[in-house]
Write a protein that holds these residues in place. Structure first.
Motif, PDB file in Angstrom:
ATOM      1  N   THR A 113      -1.039 -39.026   3.657  1.00 18.35           N
ATOM      2  CA  THR A 113       0.362 -39.457   3.691  1.00 18.35           C
ATOM      3  C   THR A 113       0.976 -39.079   2.359  1.00 18.35           C
ATOM      4  O   THR A 113       0.379 -39.339   1.309  1.00 18.35           O
ATOM      5  CB  THR A 113       0.448 -40.986   3.903  1.00 18.35           C
ATOM      6  N   SER A 114       2.148 -38.443   2.396  1.00 14.56           N
ATOM      7  CA  SER A 114       2.742 -38.052   1.115  1.00 14.56           C
ATOM      8  C   SER A 114       4.238 -38.342   1.081  1.00 14.56           C
ATOM      9  O   SER A 114       4.906 -38.378   2.121  1.00 14.56           O
ATOM     10  CB  SER A 114       2.479 -36.572   0.837  1.00 14.56           C
ATOM     11  N   VAL A 115       4.723 -38.575  -0.133  1.00 13.28           N
ATOM     12  CA  VAL A 115       6.164 -38.749  -0.344  1.00 13.28           C
ATOM     13  C   VAL A 115       6.567 -37.916  -1.559  1.00 13.28           C
ATOM     14  O   VAL A 115       5.743 -37.644  -2.445  1.00 13.28           O
ATOM     15  CB  VAL A 115       6.549 -40.225  -0.603  1.00 13.28           C
ATOM     16  N   THR A 116       7.833 -37.516  -1.569  1.00 12.30           N
ATOM     17  CA  THR A 116       8.388 -36.856  -2.753  1.00 12.30           C
ATOM     18  C   THR A 116       9.574 -37.673  -3.233  1.00 12.30           C
ATOM     19  O   THR A 116      10.462 -38.017  -2.445  1.00 12.30           O
ATOM     20  CB  THR A 116       8.839 -35.418  -2.421  1.00 12.30           C
ATOM     21  N   LEU A 117       9.554 -37.995  -4.524  1.00 15.29           N
ATOM     22  CA  LEU A 117      10.667 -38.710  -5.147  1.00 15.29           C
ATOM     23  C   LEU A 117      11.379 -37.752  -6.080  1.00 15.29           C
ATOM     24  O   LEU A 117      10.751 -36.832  -6.637  1.00 15.29           O
ATOM     25  CB  LEU A 117      10.152 -39.927  -5.914  1.00 15.29           C
ATOM     26  N   GLU A 118      12.654 -37.980  -6.246  1.00 16.55           N
ATOM     27  CA  GLU A 118      13.433 -37.040  -7.067  1.00 16.55           C
ATOM     28  C   GLU A 118      14.277 -37.794  -8.089  1.00 16.55           C
ATOM     29  O   GLU A 118      14.798 -38.875  -7.806  1.00 16.55           O
ATOM     30  CB  GLU A 118      14.341 -36.215  -6.156  1.00 16.55           C
ATOM     31  N   LEU A 119      14.411 -37.175  -9.238  1.00 14.95           N
ATOM     32  CA  LEU A 119      15.359 -37.649 -10.237  1.00 14.95           C
ATOM     33  C   LEU A 119      16.267 -36.454 -10.527  1.00 14.95           C
ATOM     34  O   LEU A 119      15.894 -35.529 -11.242  1.00 14.95           O
ATOM     35  CB  LEU A 119      14.622 -38.094 -11.498  1.00 14.95           C
ATOM     36  N   ALA A 120      17.424 -36.464  -9.880  1.00 16.39           N
ATOM     37  CA  ALA A 120      18.351 -35.340 -10.038  1.00 16.39           C
ATOM     38  C   ALA A 120      19.120 -35.603 -11.324  1.00 16.39           C
ATOM     39  O   ALA A 120      20.283 -35.980 -11.315  1.00 16.39           O
ATOM     40  CB  ALA A 120      19.274 -35.256  -8.840  1.00 16.39           C
ATOM     41  N   GLN A 121      18.443 -35.412 -12.398  1.00 12.88           N
ATOM     42  CA  GLN A 121      18.847 -35.948 -13.702  1.00 12.88           C
ATOM     43  C   GLN A 121      20.161 -35.388 -14.244  1.00 12.88           C
ATOM     44  O   GLN A 121      20.824 -36.058 -14.999  1.00 12.88           O
ATOM     45  CB  GLN A 121      17.693 -35.710 -14.684  1.00 12.88           C
ATOM     46  N   ALA A 122      20.518 -34.195 -13.879  1.00 10.37           N
ATOM     47  CA  ALA A 122      21.780 -33.581 -14.299  1.00 10.37           C
ATOM     48  C   ALA A 122      22.198 -33.939 -15.728  1.00 10.37           C
ATOM     49  O   ALA A 122      23.378 -33.939 -16.041  1.00 10.37           O
ATOM     50  CB  ALA A 122      22.888 -33.934 -13.320  1.00 10.37           C
ATOM     51  N   ALA A 123      21.230 -34.271 -16.586  1.00 12.00           N
ATOM     52  CA  ALA A 123      21.561 -34.657 -17.959  1.00 12.00           C
ATOM     53  C   ALA A 123      21.931 -33.411 -18.739  1.00 12.00           C
ATOM     54  O   ALA A 123      21.063 -32.646 -19.116  1.00 12.00           O
ATOM     55  CB  ALA A 123      20.370 -35.327 -18.614  1.00 12.00           C
ATOM     56  N   ASP A 124      23.193 -33.199 -18.930  1.00 12.43           N
ATOM     57  CA  ASP A 124      23.624 -32.023 -19.674  1.00 12.43           C
ATOM     58  C   ASP A 124      24.187 -32.531 -20.993  1.00 12.43           C
ATOM     59  O   ASP A 124      25.376 -32.577 -21.189  1.00 12.43           O
ATOM     60  CB  ASP A 124      24.674 -31.264 -18.848  1.00 12.43           C
ATOM     61  N   SER A 125      23.281 -32.947 -21.845  1.00 12.77           N
ATOM     62  CA  SER A 125      23.723 -33.553 -23.103  1.00 12.77           C
ATOM     63  C   SER A 125      23.399 -32.579 -24.230  1.00 12.77           C
ATOM     64  O   SER A 125      22.819 -31.527 -24.003  1.00 12.77           O
ATOM     65  CB  SER A 125      22.981 -34.865 -23.318  1.00 12.77           C
ATOM     66  N   ALA A 126      23.772 -32.987 -25.438  1.00 16.02           N
ATOM     67  CA  ALA A 126      23.516 -32.111 -26.576  1.00 16.02           C
ATOM     68  C   ALA A 126      22.027 -31.792 -26.649  1.00 16.02           C
ATOM     69  O   ALA A 126      21.637 -30.665 -26.907  1.00 16.02           O
ATOM     70  CB  ALA A 126      23.987 -32.788 -27.840  1.00 16.02           C
ATOM     71  N   GLU A 127      21.186 -32.794 -26.393  1.00 17.96           N
ATOM     72  CA  GLU A 127      19.756 -32.549 -26.550  1.00 17.96           C
ATOM     73  C   GLU A 127      19.068 -32.047 -25.274  1.00 17.96           C
ATOM     74  O   GLU A 127      18.168 -31.219 -25.342  1.00 17.96           O
ATOM     75  CB  GLU A 127      19.058 -33.822 -27.018  1.00 17.96           C
ATOM     76  N   TRP A 128      19.501 -32.563 -24.110  1.00 19.08           N
ATOM     77  CA  TRP A 128      18.777 -32.256 -22.871  1.00 19.08           C
ATOM     78  C   TRP A 128      19.632 -31.441 -21.925  1.00 19.08           C
ATOM     79  O   TRP A 128      20.589 -31.947 -21.342  1.00 19.08           O
ATOM     80  CB  TRP A 128      18.315 -33.551 -22.182  1.00 19.08           C
ATOM     81  N   PRO A 129      19.299 -30.178 -21.730  1.00 17.34           N
ATOM     82  CA  PRO A 129      20.020 -29.394 -20.727  1.00 17.34           C
ATOM     83  C   PRO A 129      19.788 -29.977 -19.332  1.00 17.34           C
ATOM     84  O   PRO A 129      18.845 -30.741 -19.137  1.00 17.34           O
ATOM     85  CB  PRO A 129      19.402 -28.004 -20.835  1.00 17.34           C
ATOM     86  N   ALA A 130      20.629 -29.613 -18.390  1.00 15.09           N
ATOM     87  CA  ALA A 130      20.490 -30.136 -17.028  1.00 15.09           C
ATOM     88  C   ALA A 130      19.109 -29.791 -16.474  1.00 15.09           C
ATOM     89  O   ALA A 130      18.626 -28.671 -16.642  1.00 15.09           O
ATOM     90  CB  ALA A 130      21.566 -29.520 -16.140  1.00 15.09           C
ATOM     91  N   HIS A 131      18.479 -30.775 -15.842  1.00 18.49           N
ATOM     92  CA  HIS A 131      17.163 -30.539 -15.255  1.00 18.49           C
ATOM     93  C   HIS A 131      16.957 -31.493 -14.089  1.00 18.49           C
ATOM     94  O   HIS A 131      17.664 -32.497 -13.967  1.00 18.49           O
ATOM     95  CB  HIS A 131      16.057 -30.726 -16.293  1.00 18.49           C
TER      96      HIS A 131
END
Ligand code: BG6
Length: 297
Positions: A113-131
Motif C-alpha cells: 500500500t502506498s501514498v504520495t504526499l506533496e508540499l507544493a512549496q512555491a517558496a520563491d524567497s531571497a534564500e529559497w528558489p521555488a521548489h
C-alpha cells in the motif's frame, strides 16, 4: 471533517488507505498492506508507525512527543529539509517537518500500500528558489521512503540539505551494535565537530552519540539482541549517515522526550548533509530513497 479532509476522500481506499484523527486532533493516514501497517501524519508528512505482522513496531515514538501544528513530532521519521541541525533565527532541521502536506496519490497492489504526499512549496524567497517536494511511502514486507525534490525555478539553483531522520525502536541500546560504517570519516558533534575516522567494525553506543558520517553510500545494519532483530537501512542517492542517541543528560534536557526512553531508541539517519549538501540546477530534480528491512534471528 475539514474542507481539506473532504478533498482527500477520493484518494482513500477502504481498508487500505484510511484517514483517522490522530493525536492532537491532527489528521493521519493509516495504511494497511497484506502483512504490515503504517501511519503517516499530514503534519510534516511524518511516518509515526510501521509494523510487520508478528513483529514489534520498527519505529520508536516518544511517549512525550508533542502533537501540535507548529511543533515537530518526536520519533518515527521526521523529514529534515532544507537545512540540517540548528540555525540562527529559524527552526532546527528546517521547515518541512512542521508544514501541512497534502495527499496527492494512493495505490495498492496485492502486497503493498502506498501514498504520495506533496508540499507544493512555491517558496520563491531571497534564500529559497521555488521548489516542490513529493514523498512516497510504501508499506509492504519492508518500508520504503522516497523523497523527491524538484527545483521548479527556471533561473536559480537550489542548494539544500536533507535527511530522513529515522528513529528505530530497539530492545536495549547497551547490547545494540551498528555495522557498515568502518573506515568512514565523520564529524563528532559531541566532541566539537572534530573530524574522525570510524575504526570500529561494530559500533557500540556507550554515551551521548551524535556523529555525522560523510561520503558514505553503504547500507547500515543494526543488530538488536534484546529483541532478536536485525534492521537493515539501505539507501540510494544519499551520501551521509547520522547516528544519534541523546543518552542520559540530553534526554533529561529534552522536554518532548522521556528521561528513561534513550535505551529504547537509536537514530540511524540517511541523507545529504554538511559537506554532502546538494545543488539542483533550475528545473532539475533528485530523489533520496530508503528501504528499511527487519528480520528476526
Ligand atoms: C540529530 C542531530 O539528527 O537530531 C542532533 O544530529 C539533534 O544534533 C537530533 O539533537 C534531534 O534534533 P531535534 O531538533 O529533533 O531535537
Amino acid at each position: 471533517m475539514t474542507d481539506k479532509e473532504t478533498a482527500l476522500q477520493p484518494l482513500l481506499i477502504s481498508g487500505r488507505v484510511e484517514m483517522r484523527t490522530g493525536n492532537g486532533h491532527l489528521p493521519k493516514l493509516v495504511l494497511t498492506a497484506a502483512r504490515s501497517t503504517a501511519e503517516i501524519y499530514l503534519h510534516g508528512a511524518h511516518v509515526t508507525h510501521f509494523q510487520k505482522q508478528n513483529e514489534r513496531p520498527l519505529l520508536f515514538m516518544s511517549a512525550q512527543s508533542l502533537f501540535a501544528s507548529d511543533k515537530p513530532i518526536r520519533g518515527g521519521v521526521p523529514l529534515i529539509f532544507p537545512w540540517f541541525g540548528p540555525r540562527d533565527g529559524a527552526a532546527a532541521h528546517g521547515f518541512v517537518r512542521t508544514a501541512a502536506w497534502s495527499l496527492v496519490e494512493s495505490s495498492v497492489t496485492d502486497n503493498e500500500t502506498s501514498v504520495t504526499l506533496e508540499l507544493a512549496q512555491a517558496a520563491d524567497s531571497a534564500e529559497w528558489p521555488a521548489h516542490r517536494l513529493r514523498y512516497r511511502v510504501i508499506a509492504g514486507e519492508t518500508l520504503r521512503l522516497e523523497l523527491e525534490t524538484a527545483n521548479t525555478s527556471l533561473t536559480r539553483e537550489l542548494k539544500y540539505e536533507e535527511c530522513l531522520h529515522t528513529y528505530f525502536a530497539i530492545g536495549d541500546i547497551h547490547a545494540t551494535r551498528i555495522t557498515g560504517l568502518q573506515g568512514v570519516h565523520y564529524l563528532d558533534k559531541v566532541d566539537h565537530f572534530t573530524e574522525k575516522t570510524e575504526t570500529a567494525p561494530e559500533i557500540a553506543i556507550t554515551g551521548e552519540t551524535d556523529c555525522v558520517y560523510l561520503n558514505t553510500t553503504s547500507s547500515v545494519t543494526i543488530t538488536d539482541p534484546a529483541w532478536r532483530r536485525q534492521i537493515v537501512v539501505e539507501k540510494s542517492d544519499s551520501n551521509s549517515t547520522v547516528v544519534w542517541n541523546p543518552w542520559i543528560a540530553k534526554a533529561k534536557a529534552m522536554a518532548d522526550f522521556g528521561d528513561d526512553e534513550y535505551p529504547q531508541m537509536l537514530c540511524v539517519e540517511s541523507g545529504n548533509v554538511d559537506g554532502n549538501r546538494l545543488t539542483l540546477a533550475p528545473g532539475a530534480n533528485a530523489t533520496l530513497a530508503l528501504e528499511l528491512r527487519s528480520e528476526a534471528f
